[in-house]
Design an enzyme around this catalytic site. Structure first.
Site, short mmCIF file in Angstrom:
data_model
loop_
_atom_site.label_atom_id
_atom_site.label_comp_id
_atom_site.label_asym_id
_atom_site.label_seq_id
_atom_site.Cartn_x
_atom_site.Cartn_y
_atom_site.Cartn_z
N ASP A 155 1.11 -1.30 0.38
CA ASP A 155 -0.13 0.19 0.09
C ASP A 155 0.72 1.18 0.29
OD1 ASP A 155 -2.20 -1.49 -0.14
OD2 ASP A 155 -2.17 -1.85 2.35
N ASP A 174 -6.96 -1.55 -4.70
CA ASP A 174 -8.46 -1.08 -3.62
C ASP A 174 -9.21 -0.12 -3.91
OD1 ASP A 174 -6.66 -3.21 -2.22
OD2 ASP A 174 -5.51 -1.52 -0.81
#
Length: 206
Positions: A155, A174
């Site tokens: 991330d 995401d």
């Protein structure tokens, strides 16, 4: 090949490529993982091969800097997520967490593909699902590649409010999943609203 499947493949593959490319850039620019690896082959091997054990900061790839986009609201910072979205289930033991995510990811791929196959691809009312499902599929596969390669997801997008409150770090995969789910919610609402009207018209015409 029906046009709808070309849409499915192109959107899903586009999301996967963009997701993995941005993760490669993040590892290159924000960590030390590629510092002693000058060639692309060496870097890909380091990124997708077995990761080193975590360091003192808990990261497998050591972070060297972050980029402030908006000091009060948004930055790019390398992060690792062994859990699901927003870090859920990250505290589960690896021997449970790994098989669970494999089953969930593969189940999601099968369900999305099956649901997409039920769409005609010709009805204008299906446009939300025709775009939403490929986005969710691409996002799910993008993160699944990470899990297969190194058992954690990279991330790097970090939204916050003056560092007093922060949204959990996320990535391109995401984002695609969130947008895709949003389109599917619109699809469910639109088709639910239109179905009663269609039934009424059919009754009046009979």
């Amino acid at each position: 090949m029906p046009r709808k499947y070309l849409l499915l493949l192109s959107v899903a593959l586009g999301v996967i490529v963009l997701d993995q490319w941005t993760k490669y850039l993040v590892v290159r620019e924000l960590t030390t993982r590629f510092d002693d690896r000058p060639t692309l082959g060496e870097r890909l091997s380091a990124m997708y091969g077995d990761p080193p054990p975590p360091g003192y900061d808990g990261l497998h790839f050591r972070s060297k800097r972050h980029i402030e986009i908006s000091p009060s609201f948004f930055r790019l910072r390398y992060a690792e997520n062994p859990g699901a979205a927003w870090g859920m289930f990250r505290s589960l033991p690896p021997h449970i967490r790994g098989p669970l995510f494999h089953v969930v990811s593969l189940g999601a791929v099968v369900f999305i593909t099956w649901y997409f196959s039920k769409l005609s691809g010709k009805d204008p009312k299906e446009r939300w699902a025709l775009w939403g499902l490929p986005l969710v599929l691409g996002g799910a596969l993008g993160n699944y590649i990470d899990r297969l390669a190194r058992a954690f997801v990279i991330d790097f997008l970090e939204a916050h409010w003056y560092d007093k409150a922060a949204w959990p770090s996320f990535n391109v995969a995401d984002s695609a999943i969130v947008v895709g789910v949003g389109l599917l919610l619109v699809d469910a609402f639109v088709r639910k609203e239109e179905t009663p009207a269609e039934n009424k018209s059919a009754r009046l015409g009979s």
